[in-house]
Every structure is written in structure tokens, then in C-alpha cells.
Enzyme design. Structure first.
Site, PDB file in Angstrom:
ATOM      1  N   CYS A 175      42.765  35.253  46.187  1.00 45.58           N
ATOM      2  CA  CYS A 175      43.454  35.571  44.936  1.00 45.58           C
ATOM      3  C   CYS A 175      44.564  36.573  45.274  1.00 45.58           C
ATOM      4  CB  CYS A 175      42.489  36.092  43.872  1.00 45.58           C
ATOM      5  SG  CYS A 175      41.723  37.681  44.249  1.00 45.58           S
TER       6      CYS A 175
ATOM      7  N   ARG B 192      38.796  37.818  41.093  1.00 47.64           N
ATOM      8  CA  ARG B 192      38.495  36.391  41.169  1.00 47.64           C
ATOM      9  C   ARG B 192      37.906  35.959  42.504  1.00 47.64           C
ATOM     10  NH1 ARG B 192      44.372  34.518  39.302  1.00 47.64           N
ATOM     11  NH2 ARG B 192      44.806  36.486  40.407  1.00 47.64           N
TER      12      ARG B 192
ATOM     13  N   ASP C  74      43.794  35.376  35.964  1.00 49.40           N
ATOM     14  CA  ASP C  74      43.358  36.697  36.415  1.00 49.40           C
ATOM     15  C   ASP C  74      42.800  37.505  35.233  1.00 49.40           C
ATOM     16  OD1 ASP C  74      42.956  39.060  37.739  1.00 49.40           O
ATOM     17  OD2 ASP C  74      45.015  39.246  38.484  1.00 49.40           O
TER      18      ASP C  74
END
Length: 379
Positions: A227, A233, A344
Site C-alpha cells: 500500500c 491496508r 485507504d
């Protein structure tokens, strides 16, 4: 005539040494080079007479094949088009370095068929070929400038110990050589490890610099999640993936590595040594997973090279990786099968984190069916 000896440690012009070595090999001369393992004798694999002189110098009568030294892991598939995934994995992780991979080369498109007939007999007497990308910069530079691969063998006569210094090479072979490049004692002073690979089976033919235990670890499947900051994440995806894989393999999360599976995460713009977000910690705890020991790390070339599959959270992440490391394009995939981004949750509520985690879990249920979890069979 004694060989020309060049001391690499005192040369003023590295490029001149490379050019002289390339010229020597292109003209059919034999050269001795330092490698990270032991000194090697080399001849252009496109020059049949040179390879025959190499065999004569080595007094090679046993039929033991010579190794082909090549430029890169990518080039290996030119000589073994059916190179199995396990072999590609070890090539990415071990090369340049002290490992020789013995692979099938019976495919009709193998470049072995373009070598002179007596060279083919010397490097591939039984439809296999030993390939290696040496871990010494001079030899790599020579390979990049030379047309074709090198026929390479350790600088010792049959039954004698391998030469770890240039004077030992000169004592053994003397006037048979046109050029000797001296770079002092070799780093390891012992030969490469030799691994024969067919499908998912590995046979350790010779344990050299790299021990079997390390080779087993290097042959593990590695899944990497990426990420941006590696705080939300990707660490959640790593934790969820570990849990799902452990359930599938009927083992504990701590036993995954012993079962031949590694899972990691990183961030395109991550700092080193940070921690997971507090919301991520709470969200994972609700799922019975622990992120308290997570440390953020930036995405690096070694991580990209070692990963068998890279799952990105967004299309922008994938594009950034492929732009910087084009060779990883085939292994880099968007986590979401439908092509959507995993949004996100940073700065959002715990509920937003829960939604993100469920999205990741749903995608992993499908993605993990693509993975070959059958570990390699070592003998």
C-alpha cells in the site's frame, strides 16, 4: 607463453580490463576470472575450439558438464523455456550468486541448439544445462559485453582442490591460459551449491556456499502486499492472509514458514520501523489477529525481486511498481479481481477500517485459490 596477468585491485581503468577480457574470449582465448566462490576458467560458448581447449586444460574425461554463465535470471528462460516456477523463484533470489541451477533444456526453442555441436555436448550431454549468474561485478560486465554465454568451470584439475587465488590458478594451468584476472582471494573460497530442478522437485547435487537449509527457505512461496504507508491496508492484508493460509494448510500462523510460505507487506512511501495505526490494531484484534508487532518498511528492490506475487491495494500502486521494476509486471496484481481500488481508511473511523478489512478478506478468498501452496519436494 605465460598468461597476461591483470591485478584488478591496482588497475586504473576497470573498463579497459573488461574490454581486454572480452577481446581475449572473443578471439578464442581461455581466461581465468575471480568469482564470489572460487576462480573459474572461462571460454566463449560460441567458440567450439576454445571450449575444447578448456576441456583439455581441465583434463575433463568424465563427461561432467561445464556450466553456462549467463547475464541474468531473465536470460535463463532462453536456455530453459519450460523453466518451472520454482526455478524462476530460486533464480530471482539467488542470482547473481553462488548457486548453479540444473534445468531441463529439451524444449525445441532452447538456445542450446544454437551452440556448436561439441559445445552442446560439453554443457548439455543429457538434456539438462547448469546455469549460473556469477556474483562478481567484473565477470558480469564481461558477460554483458560478450556475445553469448560463457562455458565456465572451476579452476582446478580433476580431483584437486578448487583455486581460491590467482597464483594457484597460474600454478595449475600456466600457459594454457591467455589471461588471468587477479582480485585476491575469493570471498567464499568454496564452490557454488548445485541444485537440479524438475517441476516441484529439487535435488541438491552439491552443497557448496549455500547450505540446504537456506535453499529450502529460499524456495518458499512469498506473497507481498503493498500500500502507501504500510500502516493500514497492507499490514491488515498480511495478517488476514496469514490467518487464511494457516487455516487452509491446517497449521498455526507461526508454522507457515516451515510449510514453505512467507507473507510480508511494505509501502510505496513507508518509513522504516513505524507501527500499525491504532484503528488497524483494534480492527485486527476484533478478528482475533495481532498487529502489535508490525513494523513498517519501504518497498525495496530485494523485496520486489524475491516476491512470487505482489498484491497492490490500488492501480496507482501497481503502476508505480511496474514503472520502477518492469520485470515484476507479470507478478504484480491488483488485489481486487474486479479492478477496483481498496480505499485507504487512514484518518477514518474504526467502522471504515472494518469495511476495508472485509473488502480485503473477500478478495483474498478468491486470490488465494490462485496460489500453488504445494511446497517443493527436496531430495
Amino acid at each position: 607463453m605465460p598468461p597476461v596477468v591483470i591485478d584488478l585491485r591496482s588497475t586504473d581503468d576497470w573498463r579497459d580490463v573488461v574490454h581486454r577480457a572480452v577481446q581475449t574470449l572473443a578471439e578464442g582465448g581461455l581466461a581465468a576470472f575471480p568469482t564470489e566462490t572460487v576462480y573459474g576458467l572461462a571460454a566463449s560458448a560460441l567458440n567450439e575450439a576454445a571450449v575444447l581447449r578448456l576441456l583439455e586444460a581441465k583434463d575433463r574425461t568424465s563427461g561432467k558438464p561445464l556450466t553456462l554463465a549467463i547475464k541474468s535470471a531473465d536470460e535463463a528462460r532462453d536456455y530453459s523455456p519450460d523453466m518451472p516456477p520454482l526455478a524462476r523463484r530460486l533464480a530471482r533470489r539467488c542470482w547473481p550468486g553462488p548457486v548453479t541451477l540444473v534445468l531441463d533444456n529439451s524444449h525445441p526453442d532452447s538456445l542450446i541448439r544454437q551452440l556448436p555441436s561439441k559445445v552442446r555436448a560439453a554443457v548439455s550431454p543429457e538434456h539438462t544445462v547448469g546455469l549460473r549468474v556469477p556474483g562478481h561485478q567484473l565477470l558480469l560486465d564481461v558477460l554483458r559485453m560478450l556475445a553469448g554465454p560463457l562455458a565456465l568451470s572451476s579452476a582446478n584439475r580433476g580431483g584437486a582442490a578448487e583455486a581460491a587465488t590467482a597464483p594457484e590458478v597460474i600454478d595449475s594451468f600456466g600457459e594454457a591460459l591467455a589471461l588471468v584476472v587477479d582480485d585476491g582471494p575469493c570471498r567464499f573460497g568454496q564452490p557454488s551449491s548445485v541444485v537440479r530442478i524438475a517441476a516441484d522437485r529439487c535435488d541438491l547435487l552439491r552443497e557448496g556456499v549455500v547450505p540446504e537449509a537456506t535453499l529450502r527457505r529460499l524456495s518458499s512461496l512469498m506473497v507481498l502486499f503493498v500500500c502507501t504507508g504500510n500502516t493500514c491496508r497492507s499490514p491488515m492484508a498480511e495478517a488476514i492472509c496469514r490467518d487464511m493460509l494457516a487455516r487452509r494448510l491446517k497449521c498455526s500462523i507461526d508454522e507457515l514458514e516451515d510449510r514453505g510460505v512467507l507473507v510480508a507487506s511494505a509501502g510505496i512511501a513507508a518509513m522504516l520501523g513505524g507501527v500499525a495505526s491504532s484503528e488497524g490494531l483494534r480492527c485486527m484484534a476484533e478478528m482475533g489477529l495481532d498487529l502489535s508487532g508490525h513494523e513498517t518498511q519501504p518497498l525495496t528492490e530485494p523485496l520486489v525481486r524475491q516476491a512470487d506475487v505482489i498484491y497492490t491495494m490500488t492501480r496507482a500502486h501497481r503502476e508505480a511498481i511496474v514503472t520502477q521494476w518492469p520485470s515484476a509486471a507479470e507478478r504484480t496484481k491488483l488485489l481486487s479481481i474486479d479492478g477496483s481500488d481498496v480505499i485507504d481508511p487512514i484518518g477514518g473511523s474504526v467502522e471504515r477500517y472494518r469495511s476495508c478489512a472485509e473488502k480485503i478478506k473477500d478478495e483474498l478468498k478468491m486470490r488465494l485459490t490462485e496460489l500453488d501452496l504445494q511446497g517443493p519436494n527436496w531430495r
